[in-house]
Write an enzyme that holds these catalytic residues in place. Sequence first.
Site, PDB file in Angstrom:
ATOM      1  N   SER A 299       0.863  -1.194   0.000  1.00 53.99           N
ATOM      2  CA  SER A 299       0.000   0.000   0.000  1.00 53.99           C
ATOM      3  C   SER A 299       0.889   1.230   0.000  1.00 53.99           C
ATOM      4  CB  SER A 299      -0.858   0.020   1.261  1.00 53.99           C
ATOM      5  OG  SER A 299      -0.068   0.383   2.381  1.00 53.99           O
ATOM      6  N   ASP A 300       0.327   2.389  -0.304  1.00 57.25           N
ATOM      7  CA  ASP A 300       1.072   3.616  -0.053  1.00 57.25           C
ATOM      8  C   ASP A 300       0.942   3.944   1.443  1.00 57.25           C
ATOM      9  OD1 ASP A 300       2.626   5.883  -0.300  1.00 57.25           O
ATOM     10  OD2 ASP A 300       1.486   6.762  -1.934  1.00 57.25           O
ATOM     11  N   TRP A 301       1.655   4.965   1.839  1.00 54.83           N
ATOM     12  CA  TRP A 301       1.789   5.361   3.250  1.00 54.83           C
ATOM     13  C   TRP A 301       0.405   5.532   3.903  1.00 54.83           C
ATOM     14  CZ3 TRP A 301       6.732   6.942   5.277  1.00 54.83           C
ATOM     15  CH2 TRP A 301       6.685   7.489   6.560  1.00 54.83           C
TER      16      TRP A 301
END
Length: 770
Positions: A299-301
């Site tokens: 996932s992104d942050w």
Amino acid sequence: MSFDSLLRGWLRPFAVCGLTLALVGGFAPAPLLAAAPVYEKTPAGAKAERFVDDLLGKMTLEEKLGQMSQIPLNQKEDVTPDERILKGQVGSFLFVTDAKEIDRLQHLAVERGPHHIPLIFGFDVIHGFRTIYPVPLALAASWDPSVAENAESMAAREASAVGVRWTFAPMVDIARDPRWGRIMEGAGEDPYLGSQMAAAEVRGFQGPEIGSADHILACVKHFAGYGAAAGGRDYDSSDISDNELWNVYLPPFEAAVNAGAGSVMSAYMDLNGVPATGNTFLLRDVLRDKWKFDGFVVSDWDSVFNLTTHGFASGPEDAAVRAVNAGVDMEMTSHVMRDNLADAVKKGLVKESTIDAAVRQILLMKYRLGLFAHPYVDLARVSAVEESAEERDGAKAAAEKTAVLLRDEGGLLPLKSVKSIAVIGPLADSKADTMGSWSLAGDKDATVTVLDGIRRRFGATAAITSTKGVEIERGQPSIFDSQFWSPDPVLKTAAAREAEFNHAIDLVKQADVSVLVLGEAQNMSGERASRLSLKLPGEQERLLEAAVATGKPVVLVLLNARPLNITWASEHVPAILEAWYPGTEGGDAIAALLAGDANPGGKLPVTWPRSVGQVPIYYAHYLTQIPHDRDTMYWDGSSAPLYPFGYGLSYTTFALSNLRVSAPDVKSGGALTVSVDVKNTGAAAGDEVIQLYTHQRAGSASRPVRELKGFRRVSFQPGEEKTVTLTLDTKELGFWSAATHRWAIEPGKFDLWVGTDSNAKEHAEFTVLP
Ligand code: NOJ
């Protein structure tokens, strides 16, 4: 916790290490487990799969969830990173770049962690690690995929030497809105150019295969549609039609997957009403089922947790369930998967086989990378690799190849026998701004500014003076300020600023020629760096106009990574060189270009608007009912761009003639060759980029007025003539039809143009037969 606050708390390496070590010191270490087995490195295959399946069979559900968790080293939690390692609660760290610390953590994981599973350390190696190359938009402006491949390969070598074995790059988001700060991180507006660059960057990072020595794992991001953020506002939702999604936004991702990218990052934002990180259509239907992606998805942050803030998931457990079921294998920074999925499995909300599949992908990738065989850092090698002469030469060559000459009236450039040069502007001597955004581990001190470069190149024969003239400051702090980048000090009072301005103009008056280095500070571009205006920030325009008003020759060198409003300059400043953020060797490269030791040959990877009111503007638009009158679509100004996509000048000139196509028709699935004679008609050696565009005249759905379908950058000696041949594979003419909802190569008549920008004039026709 927000990205902002996490990042702000991050990368105080020594303080953090100290804290970590102190806590570990007070923590009762687990008894030493049996010595770690020595694993053999082999390419993925039956052996790798057997190994991973065997390992999976021994892991508890909690340990599996640990492998799916990626955390920054100093995330503020009750449990220290070392404890997490010893308990098997973490599979990856991000933002650790200190070789000794990476090695220490890896020893802990492999020698004392459950099952001796190595960690994978990820970092944003975007356009270099210690040695910084031009930013990705600039690499695309080279129109030479080998430039991007080489840059990322060198970056991979420096990063892998310290133990960073995974980069969060390439960013392959198509961007057609220069207000969006992250336009800097990709290859611009075009899916064909973007696909070529995406594949080249993957090859550069990963080498011939995943696990190649001196290379690292690529992560294609941000899947998908982030570049279409509404209004160019970073993180805002994207609403993209199927037509645009399949034909414009997805192709570079597919190219990167086909090039073998081992990981993909799910985007932050909401795509067409479903957040990308919980988007089954993207992560399963497209990525796994259609493209057969065999790596893992991170996932992104915080984007798993943020499924709740999108008004999509009802809470942390629901977010975790929806992300993993949609196809997220590893969670970056938030830890709702680690904390909730064991219960969710017990409740039947997630199948254990889904967890197994995710962990299997992660372990297989660790295996393929060779981490089980060679987990540790060769500390003796770090300094031998970092910032070698080869790296620096490569960075200089890349910066020379990426610059785009936008204007050169009266042959002001290259500079000839000048006795004095005034180097003026807030970016003329700024090391951080020369490197550009996302150069978080870059060696600022080693960076050559434009002033340094001009002094080195011209200092023996010309008097060099310099001053800033004006200050530029970003209105609000950027997410990278303080931890990674400290803006240079600025003059505060209006009186001091006015005196500085006048001093700069005096220097311009006294010099034979002035080089004004203007643009944007590096924190004005990149993540959370969108803008309402495309004007030169601060008082730079006033400085430029005053410098030109002196009547002395002025060269404008731009350091920036988005099209800016330079409409006045395009008519009044005789020479304009777009140098982007050129990296560690930027100053030397720019000086070489100004001197004519190197000849600019880059081309714009984005259409350059006249004003922000034209945005979004891109060359591959659809035809309208007034196709020949597109320049009058606004009553208060032109609708034509200032500079077209693919545009760029040279110190020499080229003539194209004798366009020929190998046959008047081609069967669907076949290929044509397209040839044109190209002559260097000037006195300097130089490069030209031969570009091929097509248009399908009619079909089940309308097609853009022109689409890039081939290009090649070729070098010519003065007077040299060559035949340049491009292959046009009919596969490139296929498209996803908004009428049939299928991808097909539709037979019919096509126009074809070959030239040196998207207004290419040499024309031919051909027919695609069923
Ligand atoms: C958030 C950014 O969107 C992404 O591009 C980056 O890789 C991660 N943070 C890690 O820094």
